[in-house]
Design an enzyme around this catalytic site. Sequence first.
Site, PDB file in Angstrom:
ATOM      1  N   LYS A 232       0.821  -1.225   0.000  1.00 44.10           N
ATOM      2  CA  LYS A 232       0.000   0.000   0.000  1.00 44.10           C
ATOM      3  C   LYS A 232       0.845   1.262   0.000  1.00 44.10           C
ATOM      4  O   LYS A 232       0.474   2.251  -0.613  1.00 44.10           O
ATOM      5  CB  LYS A 232      -0.946   0.003   1.199  1.00 44.10           C
TER       6      LYS A 232
ATOM      7  N   LYS B 299      -4.574  -8.550  -6.147  1.00 47.68           N
ATOM      8  CA  LYS B 299      -5.871  -9.010  -5.634  1.00 47.68           C
ATOM      9  C   LYS B 299      -6.962  -7.983  -5.946  1.00 47.68           C
ATOM     10  O   LYS B 299      -6.679  -6.790  -6.104  1.00 47.68           O
ATOM     11  CB  LYS B 299      -5.798  -9.312  -4.143  1.00 47.68           C
TER      12      LYS B 299
ATOM     13  N   LYS C  34     -11.261  -3.205  -2.937  1.00 50.42           N
ATOM     14  CA  LYS C  34     -12.352  -2.219  -3.033  1.00 50.42           C
ATOM     15  C   LYS C  34     -11.847  -0.798  -3.223  1.00 50.42           C
ATOM     16  O   LYS C  34     -12.580   0.050  -3.706  1.00 50.42           O
ATOM     17  CB  LYS C  34     -13.280  -2.317  -1.826  1.00 50.42           C
TER      18      LYS C  34
HETATM   19  N1  AQP Z   1      -9.688 -10.122  -3.313  1.00 50.13           N
HETATM   20  C1  AQP Z   1     -10.018 -10.745  -2.194  1.00 50.13           C
HETATM   21  N2  AQP Z   1     -10.189 -12.091  -2.207  1.00 50.13           N
HETATM   22  C2  AQP Z   1     -10.532 -12.734  -1.074  1.00 50.13           C
HETATM   23  N3  AQP Z   1     -10.740 -12.125   0.112  1.00 50.13           N
HETATM   24  C3  AQP Z   1     -10.590 -10.796   0.163  1.00 50.13           C
HETATM   25  N4  AQP Z   1     -10.704  -9.890   1.162  1.00 50.13           N
HETATM   26  C4  AQP Z   1     -10.453  -8.653   0.689  1.00 50.13           C
HETATM   27  N5  AQP Z   1     -10.155  -8.725  -0.619  1.00 50.13           N
HETATM   28  C5  AQP Z   1     -10.227 -10.038  -0.975  1.00 50.13           C
HETATM   29  C6  AQP Z   1     -11.083 -10.232   2.529  1.00 50.13           C
HETATM   30  O1  AQP Z   1     -12.140  -9.366   2.899  1.00 50.13           O
HETATM   31  C7  AQP Z   1     -11.988  -8.996   4.256  1.00 50.13           C
HETATM   32  C8  AQP Z   1     -12.042  -7.483   4.316  1.00 50.13           C
HETATM   33  O2  AQP Z   1     -10.877  -6.912   4.571  1.00 50.13           O
HETATM   34  P1  AQP Z   1     -10.644  -5.373   4.782  1.00 50.13           P
HETATM   35  O3  AQP Z   1     -11.640  -4.540   4.128  1.00 50.13           O
HETATM   36  O4  AQP Z   1     -10.507  -5.115   6.239  1.00 50.13           O
HETATM   37  O5  AQP Z   1      -9.230  -5.210   4.155  1.00 50.13           O
HETATM   38  P2  AQP Z   1      -8.581  -5.631   2.824  1.00 50.13           P
HETATM   39  O6  AQP Z   1      -8.124  -7.049   2.885  1.00 50.13           O
HETATM   40  O7  AQP Z   1      -7.508  -4.619   2.604  1.00 50.13           O
HETATM   41  O8  AQP Z   1      -9.746  -5.506   1.756  1.00 50.13           O
HETATM   42  P3  AQP Z   1      -9.700  -4.739   0.383  1.00 50.13           P
HETATM   43  O9  AQP Z   1     -10.989  -4.998  -0.321  1.00 50.13           O
HETATM   44  O10 AQP Z   1      -8.447  -5.036  -0.345  1.00 50.13           O
HETATM   45  O11 AQP Z   1      -9.725  -3.235   0.856  1.00 50.13           O
HETATM   46  P4  AQP Z   1      -8.774  -2.037   0.491  1.00 50.13           P
HETATM   47  O12 AQP Z   1      -8.713  -1.957  -0.997  1.00 50.13           O
HETATM   48  O13 AQP Z   1      -9.417  -0.830   1.089  1.00 50.13           O
HETATM   49  O14 AQP Z   1      -7.453  -2.313   1.123  1.00 50.13           O
HETATM   50  C9  AQP Z   1     -10.709  -9.637   4.765  1.00 50.13           C
HETATM   51  O15 AQP Z   1     -11.024 -10.839   5.430  1.00 50.13           O
HETATM   52  C10 AQP Z   1      -9.953  -9.908   3.500  1.00 50.13           C
HETATM   53  O16 AQP Z   1      -9.065 -10.996   3.634  1.00 50.13           O
END
Ligand code: AQP
Length: 329
Positions: free
Chosen positions: A115, A197, A200
């Site tokens: 990040k 990956k 969001k």
């Molecule tokens: N691409 C993915 N495939 C499988 N699992 C995923 N998770 C996130 N992306 C994927 C799982 O969703 C949960 C939410 O996690 P979070 O929002 O606290 O953080 P994150 O992992 O950083 O999710 P994002 O969507 O990638 O958010 P941003 O872009 O804001 O950083 C977790 O259980 C994660 O494993």
Amino acid sequence: MKQVKTIFSGIKPSGDLTIGNYIGAISQWAEMQAYNNCIFSIVDYHAITVKQDPTILRRRILDITKIYLAAGIDPQKSIIFQQSTVPAHTELAWILNCLGTYMADLKKMTQFKDKAGDRQDAVSVGLFDYPVLMAADILLYDTQSVPVGEDQKQHVELARDIAKRFNNEYGPIFVIPEAVVRKEGARVMSLTDPSKKMAKSDDSANSYIALLDDIELAKKKIIKAVTDSGTDIDYDPAERPALANLLTIYAALGNRQIPRLVKDYAGKGYGEFKKDLAEVVAKFLGDFQDKFKQISDADAQAVLEQGREKAAEITQVKMEKIRAAIGVR
Ligand code: AQP
């Protein structure tokens, strides 16, 4: 008989939730709550590690609550709450920052490196420190299992290390948690770059399908998704990661097994496969959004308030023990 476990998981309101969040995390939660004590949080203090628009953030907190409910999380069985309404989380994070976490631990975190990229000195201290807040989230509830996608496994490992160090120094205060990562769909990849990956907060909206996306738009995103060279449908994540990702999405949202899909698409090309996948995604989103629309903001707010009360009760007792153990009481 299955052993009842305490489970904690959360999602940060840093963007519109995607099918990656659903497949990797939320879809498992509804199943788990049938035979476990579950606590599911909207971890809003994690979201502000990067800049958020206050109006949008406020809206997203309610929308995520509704998404949890639409996905089948039952507030009578599970605790659903907003992290910032329970101050014990930030209090414990501070204590763990001081007692149990080393700079070297956080410097190893791959999510931080991804990040922050080459701007490490220009991002917030919160982005660097956020795994400690996550450790506090988990440890406050005597959590045994943390269902997460593959990307979050390292943070749960860190929570374990911090808890062990703290216990060695101050006695058996924390339960040592375990990450539970589902095999298929643990890491749903970007539709525009299968080496990344699906996330969001990705700048490109074509890289993800949001759970609340317009259905026609979502179908277009599937049709436009990158594919690998070759024309036949087979599952080979190393050689053909884009197609493997689409098969994973198809299997998860269409409730099918990947080997079965590969058989069914023998002799057919990408065009037909993607058209069918677009329909599977459309059907899933349509059903999901129908449920979502039936839940009002007032319903979501009431659920959050009920969850806050329950979470505050648990964490108050835990914090008293922690404060006494470290000598501030
Ligand atoms: N691409 C993915 N495939 C499988 N699992 C995923 N998770 C996130 N992306 C994927 C799982 O969703 C949960 C939410 O996690 P979070 O929002 O606290 O953080 P994150 O992992 O950083 O999710 P994002 O969507 O990638 O958010 P941003 O872009 O804001 O950083 C977790 O259980 C994660 O494993």
